[in-house]
Write an enzyme that holds these catalytic residues in place. Structure first.
Site, mmCIF file in Angstrom:
data_model
loop_
_atom_site.group_PDB
_atom_site.id
_atom_site.type_symbol
_atom_site.label_atom_id
_atom_site.label_comp_id
_atom_site.label_asym_id
_atom_site.label_seq_id
_atom_site.Cartn_x
_atom_site.Cartn_y
_atom_site.Cartn_z
ATOM 1 N N HIS A 1 0.835 -1.291 -0.080
ATOM 2 C CA HIS A 1 -0.002 -0.047 0.090
ATOM 3 C C HIS A 1 0.766 1.126 0.116
ATOM 4 C CE1 HIS A 1 -3.387 2.553 1.412
ATOM 5 N NE2 HIS A 1 -2.386 3.136 1.731
ATOM 6 N N GLU A 2 1.957 1.138 0.864
ATOM 7 C CA GLU A 2 2.625 2.430 1.036
ATOM 8 C C GLU A 2 3.570 2.711 -0.312
ATOM 9 O OE1 GLU A 2 2.272 4.713 3.292
ATOM 10 O OE2 GLU A 2 0.773 3.298 4.400
ATOM 11 N N HIS B 1 1.710 4.420 -3.053
ATOM 12 C CA HIS B 1 1.568 5.774 -2.950
ATOM 13 C C HIS B 1 2.565 6.600 -3.811
ATOM 14 C CE1 HIS B 1 -1.905 6.201 -0.548
ATOM 15 N NE2 HIS B 1 -1.695 5.808 0.464
HETATM 16 ZN ZN LIG Z 1 -2.331 5.243 2.348
#
Ligand SMILES: [Zn+2]
Length: 287
Positions: free
Chosen positions: A158-159, A162
């Site tokens: 997820h990170e 970004h």
């Molecule tokens: Zn996030």
């Protein structure tokens, strides 16, 4: 601190000024002057490109290199301030490095120029983040929630999404900080190293702007595909988000949830992407 108070009482304060309330007004003025100069010298060519995995068309001005500089600046500051909390050995350190290596290898296919690096900080806060350009910070407080390698891969996937989907640059675009950032990063208009450092403090704001819900959801989607490509069972992501959901209902919800706002439909959406993730899943003996 007087300048901050003055800014706070100005009803006609611009949105840019609001964003930089935490900084002395002088820095904002310097940055604005530089930005004004930059508007004249820089070509503002917005790049139109597609996000990885979701193939959404997005518009950003900051180049990969500029995003890397922005992230590196913020990363150096974090490492300086939290030097005493850096974990550099032990089982937790080894786990974070191992899982990050697998996720980074997948993310690097979309952003080959980014320099990926993960740092584990001993903090009770349940959180993690990835700065533009590939610098990742994980707090030990999130490890009990991740529970296993696949859970940690969910968070790291997820990170890093970004970063590969350039969400900060996109956000800066919307907050009109890009011109300021581009001018500063270009370096040609910065003066001494000291002044350069002061001005780049303004960029801290850019690096810490909150993501939108749409970007959060997109990071869930890309992250799910990344973890599957990295050899982690994507069904474990559903288990992780359910754990996060339960923890969020507790007395002290994880910081991760306030930094990564979502809604009750997060798990449903992740489940909806599972067929795609299953096709991307490449089990490995190490996970
Ligand atoms: Zn996030």
């Amino acid at each position: 601190m007087a300048s901050q108070g003055a800014a706070r009482h100005d009803p006609a304060m611009s949105s840019t000024a609001k964003v930089v309330l935490g900084l002395p007004l002088a820095r904002l003025l310097i940055a604005l002057v530089i930005a004004a100069v930059a508007v004249g010298v820089l070509l503002h060519e917005t790049r139109s490109q597609k996000t990885p995995v979701t193939h959404r068309t997005q518009h950003v001005q900051l180049t990969d290199r500029q995003q890397m500089q922005l992230g590196a600046q913020e990363y150096a500051k974090t490492l300086r301030e939290d030097r005493a909390d850096i974990v550099s050995s032990g089982a937790q350190y080894a786990r974070v490095q191992r899982v990050a290596r697998h996720i980074e290898a997948v993310a690097a296919r979309d952003k080959p120029d980014f320099v990926w690096k993960v740092t584990l900080l001993r903090k009770k806060v349940a959180n993690a983040y990835c700065l533009p350009g590939g610098k990742i910070v994980v707090y030990t407080g999130i490890l009990p929630l991740t529970k296993n390698d696949a859970g940690l891969a969910t968070v790291l996937g997820h990170e890093v999404s970004h970063a590969t989907a350039e969400h900060v640059a996109e956000r800066m675009e919307r907050e009109h900080l890009t011109r300021v950032a581009a001018a500063i990063i270009a370096g040609g208009v910065a003066f001494t190293p000291g002044q350069f450092a002061r001005i780049t403090a303004l960029l801290d704001l850019g690096a810490t702007l909150p993501f939108s819900r749409a970007q959060e959801s997109e990071a869930d989607h890309i992250g799910l595909i990344y973890m599957a490509r990295a050899g982690y069972d994507p069904h474990q992501a559903v288990a992780f988000w359910n754990r996060m959901l339960r923890a969020g209902k507790g007395k002290e919800p994880p910081e991760f949830l306030s930094d990564h706002p979502s809604d009750a439909h997060r798990v449903e959406r992740v489940e909806g992407w599972l067929p795609q993730a299953e096709r991307a899943y490449r089990p490995t003996s190490s996970s």
